[in-house]
Design a protein around this motif. Structure first.
Motif, PDB file in Angstrom:
ATOM      1  N   GLY A  55      64.491 -13.436  53.426  1.00 35.53           N
ATOM      2  CA  GLY A  55      65.067 -14.771  53.331  1.00 35.53           C
ATOM      3  C   GLY A  55      64.058 -15.857  53.062  1.00 35.53           C
ATOM      4  O   GLY A  55      63.887 -16.778  53.885  1.00 35.53           O
ATOM      5  N   ARG A  56      63.415 -15.794  51.914  1.00 38.98           N
ATOM      6  CA  ARG A  56      62.464 -16.834  51.512  1.00 38.98           C
ATOM      7  C   ARG A  56      62.985 -17.459  50.220  1.00 38.98           C
ATOM      8  O   ARG A  56      63.219 -16.751  49.235  1.00 38.98           O
ATOM      9  CB  ARG A  56      61.073 -16.248  51.293  1.00 38.98           C
ATOM     10  N   ILE A  57      63.174 -18.787  50.235  1.00 36.25           N
ATOM     11  CA  ILE A  57      63.778 -19.470  49.092  1.00 36.25           C
ATOM     12  C   ILE A  57      62.916 -20.651  48.682  1.00 36.25           C
ATOM     13  O   ILE A  57      62.134 -21.188  49.470  1.00 36.25           O
ATOM     14  CB  ILE A  57      65.204 -19.958  49.421  1.00 36.25           C
ATOM     15  N   MET A  58      63.083 -21.032  47.430  1.00 41.88           N
ATOM     16  CA  MET A  58      62.418 -22.207  46.871  1.00 41.88           C
ATOM     17  C   MET A  58      63.492 -23.122  46.283  1.00 41.88           C
ATOM     18  O   MET A  58      64.302 -22.685  45.465  1.00 41.88           O
ATOM     19  CB  MET A  58      61.428 -21.812  45.786  1.00 41.88           C
ATOM     20  N   VAL A  59      63.513 -24.370  46.722  1.00 42.30           N
ATOM     21  CA  VAL A  59      64.481 -25.354  46.220  1.00 42.30           C
ATOM     22  C   VAL A  59      63.745 -26.363  45.358  1.00 42.30           C
ATOM     23  O   VAL A  59      62.744 -26.954  45.788  1.00 42.30           O
ATOM     24  CB  VAL A  59      65.212 -26.060  47.378  1.00 42.30           C
ATOM     25  N   LYS A  60      64.231 -26.570  44.151  1.00 42.87           N
ATOM     26  CA  LYS A  60      63.664 -27.549  43.229  1.00 42.87           C
ATOM     27  C   LYS A  60      64.642 -28.714  43.120  1.00 42.87           C
ATOM     28  O   LYS A  60      65.727 -28.571  42.561  1.00 42.87           O
ATOM     29  CB  LYS A  60      63.424 -26.927  41.853  1.00 42.87           C
ATOM     30  N   TYR A  61      64.248 -29.849  43.679  1.00 39.77           N
ATOM     31  CA  TYR A  61      65.093 -31.038  43.642  1.00 39.77           C
ATOM     32  C   TYR A  61      64.850 -31.788  42.336  1.00 39.77           C
ATOM     33  O   TYR A  61      63.712 -32.123  41.995  1.00 39.77           O
ATOM     34  CB  TYR A  61      64.804 -31.944  44.835  1.00 39.77           C
ATOM     35  N   SER A  62      65.938 -32.079  41.638  1.00 42.25           N
ATOM     36  CA  SER A  62      65.843 -32.760  40.341  1.00 42.25           C
ATOM     37  C   SER A  62      66.365 -34.185  40.375  1.00 42.25           C
ATOM     38  O   SER A  62      66.151 -34.942  39.437  1.00 42.25           O
ATOM     39  CB  SER A  62      66.618 -31.967  39.281  1.00 42.25           C
ATOM     40  N   SER A  63      67.084 -34.568  41.448  1.00 42.36           N
ATOM     41  CA  SER A  63      67.672 -35.908  41.512  1.00 42.36           C
ATOM     42  C   SER A  63      66.701 -36.946  42.051  1.00 42.36           C
ATOM     43  O   SER A  63      67.013 -38.131  42.048  1.00 42.36           O
ATOM     44  CB  SER A  63      68.928 -35.889  42.389  1.00 42.36           C
ATOM     45  N   LEU A  64      65.562 -36.531  42.537  1.00 45.20           N
ATOM     46  CA  LEU A  64      64.569 -37.488  43.030  1.00 45.20           C
ATOM     47  C   LEU A  64      63.848 -38.149  41.859  1.00 45.20           C
ATOM     48  O   LEU A  64      63.917 -37.656  40.716  1.00 45.20           O
ATOM     49  CB  LEU A  64      63.566 -36.767  43.932  1.00 45.20           C
ATOM     50  N   PRO A  65      63.148 -39.245  42.101  1.00 47.72           N
ATOM     51  CA  PRO A  65      62.418 -39.885  40.996  1.00 47.72           C
ATOM     52  C   PRO A  65      61.465 -38.926  40.296  1.00 47.72           C
ATOM     53  O   PRO A  65      61.291 -38.999  39.083  1.00 47.72           O
ATOM     54  CB  PRO A  65      61.656 -41.019  41.704  1.00 47.72           C
ATOM     55  N   LEU A  66      60.864 -38.017  41.054  1.00 49.87           N
ATOM     56  CA  LEU A  66      59.994 -37.000  40.478  1.00 49.87           C
ATOM     57  C   LEU A  66      60.458 -35.624  40.951  1.00 49.87           C
ATOM     58  O   LEU A  66      60.891 -35.472  42.096  1.00 49.87           O
ATOM     59  CB  LEU A  66      58.537 -37.227  40.902  1.00 49.87           C
ATOM     60  N   PRO A  67      60.419 -34.604  40.073  1.00 45.63           N
ATOM     61  CA  PRO A  67      60.802 -33.256  40.502  1.00 45.63           C
ATOM     62  C   PRO A  67      59.972 -32.815  41.709  1.00 45.63           C
ATOM     63  O   PRO A  67      58.761 -33.070  41.777  1.00 45.63           O
ATOM     64  CB  PRO A  67      60.514 -32.396  39.267  1.00 45.63           C
ATOM     65  N   TYR A  68      60.634 -32.174  42.647  1.00 44.65           N
ATOM     66  CA  TYR A  68      59.965 -31.822  43.901  1.00 44.65           C
ATOM     67  C   TYR A  68      60.401 -30.420  44.311  1.00 44.65           C
ATOM     68  O   TYR A  68      61.603 -30.129  44.348  1.00 44.65           O
ATOM     69  CB  TYR A  68      60.334 -32.844  44.987  1.00 44.65           C
ATOM     70  N   ASP A  69      59.437 -29.552  44.617  1.00 47.16           N
ATOM     71  CA  ASP A  69      59.711 -28.190  45.057  1.00 47.16           C
ATOM     72  C   ASP A  69      59.424 -28.071  46.547  1.00 47.16           C
ATOM     73  O   ASP A  69      58.446 -28.648  47.048  1.00 47.16           O
ATOM     74  CB  ASP A  69      58.842 -27.179  44.297  1.00 47.16           C
TER      75      ASP A  69
END
Length: 288
Positions: free
Chosen positions: A100-114
């Motif tokens: 159970g190891r996951i990586m979330v990439k947020y795209s709605s923030l001003p800058l992409p954030y992992d």
């Protein structure tokens, strides 16, 4: 030098709980099933963070697309303004297969954030414990979340989640409860169905209605008010009493009538009755 590391770490970690040393080697859950983990989760408790200081009603939705992608949407309501903020991103599994190891990439923030998370344990139906750690040299910061399927979880479910924290020796001293009460979202003006050209037409129509002068109504006189009159029935013809034919009495009958009149009320005598009475009376001698 240590101060530089600490300041840089706090700035990048968004005020998570800092600690000295390296990140603990917590092994994520084995045989983790992402398909069973999909759906809606409510944040029950979390480590203190300044970025979520005025947040409540935090919800996370995991959705699978037909193409096989997994989308993530974190919904947060501002405690002071009541406005909802949504952080959208995509999720992918990392690490060894089945853990159970996951990586979330947020795209709605001003800058992409992992951001990397570990699912320490879950039963997929009631609770889940998520943990994250990032380090910079000998200093690290930890974050932890207790998620539940119900917005207001029962006490026995929370006890099961606390048991996972105790198993990994994660301190509960920095946990704060997330308010999940009164989660009414105010309508977003940008999402109103009346927008753009339609709103302009509505405004013009309202302006025209305001310009129309409606004459003031004058008081109505009582004489002008129509009165509801009931229909008058036609007068019925008067019933006239039938005239009784005059009875011609003889001298003896007149004397008897005078006696009856003086004795009491006069009783009308029909002609036939008078004749019978005449027959019964004795014949008196005529006076010469």
């Amino acid at each position: 030098m240590w101060q530089i590391f600490v300041l840089a770490l706090l700035g990048s970690a968004a005020a998570q709980i800092p600690s000295l040393g390296w990140c603990p080697d917590f092994q994520p859950m084995a045989n983790f099933s992402m398909n069973r983990f999909l759906g809606t989760w409510y944040e029950a408790e979390r480590y203190f963070t300044v970025s979520e200081l005025a947040s409540r009603c935090v919800t996370t939705n995991y959705v699978s697309t037909p193409e096989g992608r997994i989308l993530v949407a974190n919904e947060i309501i501002n405690y002071l303004t009541g406005v909802k903020r949504v952080m959208e991103g995509s999720l992918q599994m990392i690490g060894r297969e089945g853990e159970g190891r996951i990586m979330v990439k947020y795209s709605s923030l001003p800058l992409p954030y992992d951001y990397e998370y570990s699912i320490l344990d879950t039963d997929y139906d009631s609770f889940a414990v998520m943990w994250s750690c990032s380090g910079l040299g000998p200093v690290h910061t930890q974050s932890a979340w207790l998620l539940t399927r119900d917005r207001l979880a029962a006490a026995n479910i929370m006890q099961r989640a606390y048991a996972v924290l105790d198993k990994y020796k994660i301190s509960r001293a920095f946990f704060v409860k997330t308010s999940q009460a009164d989660c009414t979202v105010l309508p977003d003006p940008a999402a109103s169905p009346i927008s753009g050209k339609n709103s302009g037409l509505v405004n013009e129509a309202a302006k025209e209605l305001d310009e129309i002068e409606i004459p003031a109504s004058e008081p109505v006189k009582a004489s002008e008010i129509p009165q509801n009159k009931l229909p008058v029935k036609a007068s019925e013809p008067e019933v006239k009493a039938q005239q009784v034919p005059e009875i011609i009495l003889s001298e003896s009958e007149k004397i008897e009538a005078e006696k009856e009149k003086s004795a009491g009320p006069v009783v009308e005598v029909q002609p036939k009755v008078a004749e019978k009475l005449k027959e019964k009376e004795p014949v008196k001698a005529k006076q010469s």
